[in-house]
Scaffold this motif. Structure first.
Motif, PDB file in Angstrom:
ATOM      1  N   GLN A 213       0.911  -1.194  -0.109  1.00  0.00           N
ATOM      2  CA  GLN A 213      -0.052  -0.091   0.163  1.00  0.00           C
ATOM      3  C   GLN A 213       0.923   1.193   0.048  1.00  0.00           C
ATOM      4  O   GLN A 213       0.641   2.284  -0.722  1.00  0.00           O
ATOM      5  CB  GLN A 213      -0.864  -0.045   1.352  1.00  0.00           C
ATOM      6  CG  GLN A 213      -2.108  -0.955   0.939  1.00  0.00           C
ATOM      7  CD  GLN A 213      -2.772  -1.175   2.463  1.00  0.00           C
ATOM      8  OE1 GLN A 213      -2.249  -0.851   3.592  1.00  0.00           O
ATOM      9  NE2 GLN A 213      -3.848  -1.845   2.407  1.00  0.00           N
ATOM     10  N   ASN A 214       1.977   1.365   0.708  1.00  0.00           N
ATOM     11  CA  ASN A 214       2.907   2.374   0.858  1.00  0.00           C
ATOM     12  C   ASN A 214       3.675   2.622  -0.645  1.00  0.00           C
ATOM     13  O   ASN A 214       3.605   3.843  -1.073  1.00  0.00           O
ATOM     14  CB  ASN A 214       3.900   2.206   2.230  1.00  0.00           C
ATOM     15  CG  ASN A 214       4.811   3.282   2.045  1.00  0.00           C
ATOM     16  OD1 ASN A 214       5.955   3.230   1.471  1.00  0.00           O
ATOM     17  ND2 ASN A 214       4.381   4.267   2.850  1.00  0.00           N
ATOM     18  N   LEU A 215       3.990   1.634  -0.967  1.00  0.00           N
ATOM     19  CA  LEU A 215       4.531   1.413  -2.456  1.00  0.00           C
ATOM     20  C   LEU A 215       3.805   2.235  -3.451  1.00  0.00           C
ATOM     21  O   LEU A 215       4.123   3.006  -4.182  1.00  0.00           O
ATOM     22  CB  LEU A 215       5.436   0.333  -2.810  1.00  0.00           C
ATOM     23  CG  LEU A 215       6.523  -0.010  -2.049  1.00  0.00           C
ATOM     24  CD1 LEU A 215       7.069  -1.371  -2.413  1.00  0.00           C
ATOM     25  CD2 LEU A 215       7.527   1.046  -1.904  1.00  0.00           C
ATOM     26  N   ILE A 216       2.644   1.699  -3.470  1.00  0.00           N
ATOM     27  CA  ILE A 216       1.538   2.109  -4.518  1.00  0.00           C
ATOM     28  C   ILE A 216       1.108   3.724  -4.248  1.00  0.00           C
ATOM     29  O   ILE A 216       0.678   4.458  -5.158  1.00  0.00           O
ATOM     30  CB  ILE A 216       0.364   1.078  -4.373  1.00  0.00           C
ATOM     31  CG1 ILE A 216       0.692  -0.401  -5.060  1.00  0.00           C
ATOM     32  CG2 ILE A 216      -0.628   1.653  -5.461  1.00  0.00           C
ATOM     33  CD1 ILE A 216      -0.355  -1.208  -4.739  1.00  0.00           C
ATOM     34  N   ASP A 217       0.754   3.943  -2.957  1.00  0.00           N
ATOM     35  CA  ASP A 217       0.408   5.350  -2.666  1.00  0.00           C
ATOM     36  C   ASP A 217       1.613   6.267  -3.082  1.00  0.00           C
ATOM     37  O   ASP A 217       1.146   7.306  -3.835  1.00  0.00           O
ATOM     38  CB  ASP A 217       0.126   5.381  -1.151  1.00  0.00           C
ATOM     39  CG  ASP A 217      -0.235   6.659  -0.786  1.00  0.00           C
ATOM     40  OD1 ASP A 217      -1.482   6.943  -1.198  1.00  0.00           O
ATOM     41  OD2 ASP A 217       0.461   7.364   0.221  1.00  0.00           O
ATOM     42  N   ASN A 218       2.678   5.982  -2.676  1.00  0.00           N
ATOM     43  CA  ASN A 218       3.963   6.643  -3.109  1.00  0.00           C
ATOM     44  C   ASN A 218       3.907   6.922  -4.707  1.00  0.00           C
ATOM     45  O   ASN A 218       4.173   8.185  -5.228  1.00  0.00           O
ATOM     46  CB  ASN A 218       5.192   6.253  -2.649  1.00  0.00           C
ATOM     47  CG  ASN A 218       5.555   6.351  -1.061  1.00  0.00           C
ATOM     48  OD1 ASN A 218       4.586   7.249  -0.349  1.00  0.00           O
ATOM     49  ND2 ASN A 218       6.389   5.915  -0.340  1.00  0.00           N
ATOM     50  N   ALA A 219       3.849   5.905  -5.384  1.00  0.00           N
ATOM     51  CA  ALA A 219       3.960   6.163  -6.779  1.00  0.00           C
ATOM     52  C   ALA A 219       2.651   7.045  -7.460  1.00  0.00           C
ATOM     53  O   ALA A 219       2.912   7.714  -8.336  1.00  0.00           O
ATOM     54  CB  ALA A 219       3.698   4.600  -7.508  1.00  0.00           C
ATOM     55  N   VAL A 220       1.414   6.526  -6.884  1.00  0.00           N
ATOM     56  CA  VAL A 220       0.396   7.673  -7.407  1.00  0.00           C
ATOM     57  C   VAL A 220       0.514   8.857  -6.913  1.00  0.00           C
ATOM     58  O   VAL A 220       0.280   9.782  -7.639  1.00  0.00           O
ATOM     59  CB  VAL A 220      -1.069   6.853  -6.867  1.00  0.00           C
ATOM     60  CG1 VAL A 220      -2.022   7.834  -7.270  1.00  0.00           C
ATOM     61  CG2 VAL A 220      -1.272   5.453  -7.334  1.00  0.00           C
ATOM     62  N   LYS A 221       0.883   9.196  -5.777  1.00  0.00           N
ATOM     63  CA  LYS A 221       1.122  10.421  -5.013  1.00  0.00           C
ATOM     64  C   LYS A 221       1.977  11.595  -5.768  1.00  0.00           C
ATOM     65  O   LYS A 221       1.925  12.652  -6.246  1.00  0.00           O
ATOM     66  CB  LYS A 221       1.505  10.557  -3.800  1.00  0.00           C
ATOM     67  CG  LYS A 221       1.466  11.473  -3.022  1.00  0.00           C
ATOM     68  CD  LYS A 221       2.001  11.514  -1.453  1.00  0.00           C
ATOM     69  CE  LYS A 221       0.987  10.632  -0.844  1.00  0.00           C
ATOM     70  NZ  LYS A 221       1.420  10.363   0.639  1.00  0.00           N
ATOM     71  N   TYR A 222       3.186  10.672  -6.563  1.00  0.00           N
ATOM     72  CA  TYR A 222       4.279  11.764  -7.147  1.00  0.00           C
ATOM     73  C   TYR A 222       4.427  11.250  -8.609  1.00  0.00           C
ATOM     74  O   TYR A 222       5.394  11.638  -9.068  1.00  0.00           O
ATOM     75  CB  TYR A 222       5.559  11.020  -6.315  1.00  0.00           C
ATOM     76  CG  TYR A 222       5.571  11.278  -4.865  1.00  0.00           C
ATOM     77  CD1 TYR A 222       5.131  12.072  -4.292  1.00  0.00           C
ATOM     78  CD2 TYR A 222       6.180  10.025  -4.081  1.00  0.00           C
ATOM     79  CE1 TYR A 222       5.089  12.537  -2.884  1.00  0.00           C
ATOM     80  CE2 TYR A 222       6.006  10.262  -2.614  1.00  0.00           C
ATOM     81  CZ  TYR A 222       5.524  11.570  -1.945  1.00  0.00           C
ATOM     82  OH  TYR A 222       5.412  11.449  -0.776  1.00  0.00           O
ATOM     83  N   THR A 223       3.258  10.731  -9.029  1.00  0.00           N
ATOM     84  CA  THR A 223       3.259  10.816 -10.485  1.00  0.00           C
ATOM     85  C   THR A 223       2.226  11.774 -11.099  1.00  0.00           C
ATOM     86  O   THR A 223       1.261  11.791 -10.565  1.00  0.00           O
ATOM     87  CB  THR A 223       2.737   9.298 -10.952  1.00  0.00           C
ATOM     88  OG1 THR A 223       3.663   8.272 -10.677  1.00  0.00           O
ATOM     89  CG2 THR A 223       2.739   9.311 -12.483  1.00  0.00           C
ATOM     90  N   PRO A 224       2.715  12.574 -11.908  1.00  0.00           N
ATOM     91  CA  PRO A 224       1.892  13.491 -12.462  1.00  0.00           C
ATOM     92  C   PRO A 224       0.656  12.942 -13.267  1.00  0.00           C
ATOM     93  O   PRO A 224       0.563  11.909 -13.438  1.00  0.00           O
ATOM     94  CB  PRO A 224       2.692  14.242 -13.540  1.00  0.00           C
ATOM     95  CG  PRO A 224       3.841  13.369 -13.803  1.00  0.00           C
ATOM     96  CD  PRO A 224       4.059  12.668 -12.649  1.00  0.00           C
TER      97      PRO A 224
END
Length: 319
Positions: A213-224
């Motif tokens: 969840q943390n890795l997916i959340d980071n990827a979504v959060k920091y992807t334009p």
């Protein structure tokens, strides 16, 4: 109470309370240095009276080297104390910042609901919306507290896992289903390519879910917006005794100066803080502890032009 000052002279107890090894504990090292100073003075006196000049020089040099080594250990101990104080201050600042926003939302929502119920003018739909806000905010605070507890357990060596047999593919698909609305709102394409023949793993399902969840959340959060995120899970050649899970985004990337700190607790890269001020910096620290305690490894590759690829490996369940 009369013997309290004497108890403070128990250097070994003080070192145990600090959870430091003796060679890193300044009070113990000061005691050793004092003993070495006395021994060095006596030894130098005896050598000066009984031996020639060359022996005198060698003995003084030896004592000096020992003192330098002890001084190095003492300096290291004080550096650790200074770092602990710095981390404590940073910890308080992060917790204050992270809990202030949800608590403010909590208080504001309760005030609105209270005023509305007093005036008897609030419909059921608005009450349900406010209750959902309160529930979400409460879950965020609980998650924050649980993360802090995990960090504490990792620090004191009491972090433990409850392992069970399960499919990494199924767990990933389940988590992605929960992210579906979030991803659609962010206009991001999220693809998962599982290996249909992936063997089961033996790990702590709940904690591994938190890692993913943390890795997916980071990827979504920091992807334009309109970016793409690709997730894969596959067995690792040549022995196929490890499973590699990876997530590749087209996001901000991690600056070179920040890469060596990325798994440190409470650390957040400068470009991340600029785009998203909120964040605790505990997710990746806990993720590494979970993966390594399971017998795997975690790492990443990143560049400002090509985004970031985080991955971890886990051992396949033994028959």
């Amino acid at each position: 109470m009369a013997f309290a000052p004497l108890r403070k002279l128990n250097i070994f107890a003080e070192c145990r309370a600090l959870r430091w090894r003796l060679r890193e504990c300044p009070p113990f090292l000061f005691l050793v240095m004092g003993g070495m100073t006395i021994f060095g003075m006596l030894a130098t006196y005896i050598v000066a009276a009984e031996y020639e000049e060359d022996v005198q020089i060698l003995s003084v040099t030896g004592v000096t080297l020992v003192m330098l080594i002890l001084g190095h250990f003492i300096t290291t101990g004080f550096n650790r104390m200074a770092e602990a104080n710095r981390m404590k201050s940073e910890f308080i600042a992060i917790v204050s910042h992270q809990l202030r926003s949800p608590l403010s939302i909590f208080k504001w929502t309760l005030d609105v609901v209270g005023r509305g119920m007093t005036k008897d003018s609030m419909d059921r739909g608005r009450i349900d919306a406010f209750m959902e806000t309160l529930t979400t905010t409460t879950e965020q605070m609980i998650q924050m507290v649980n993360s802090l507890l995990d960090v504490s357990r990792i620090e004191v060596g009491t972090f433990s896992l409850k392992k069970e047999r399960f499919s990494l593919n199924d767990l990933t698909a389940e988590i992605l289903n929960g992210f579906r609305r979030y991803v659609e709102t962010a206009h991001i394409t999220l693809e998962f390519t599982p290996d249909p023949g992936l063997p089961p793993i033996y790990a702590d399902r709940e904690r591994l879910a938190m890692v993913i969840q943390n890795l997916i959340d980071n990827a979504v959060k920091y992807t334009p917006g309109s970016g793409r995120i690709a997730i894969t899970a596959q067995a690792v050649a040549p022995n196929m005794d490890m499973i590699k899970w990876s997530i590749k985004d087209e996001g901000l990337g991690i600056p070179d100066d920040d890469k060596r700190h990325i798994f440190e607790k409470f650390y957040r890269a400068d470009n991340v803080r600029r785009h998203h001020p909120r964040g605790s910096g505990m997710g990746l620290y806990i993720a590494r502890a979970v993966i390594e305690a399971t017998g795997g490894t975690i790492g990443f590759r990143s560049s400002s032009d090509d985004g970031t690829d985080f991955w971890f490996t886990l051992p396949v369940e033994k028959a």
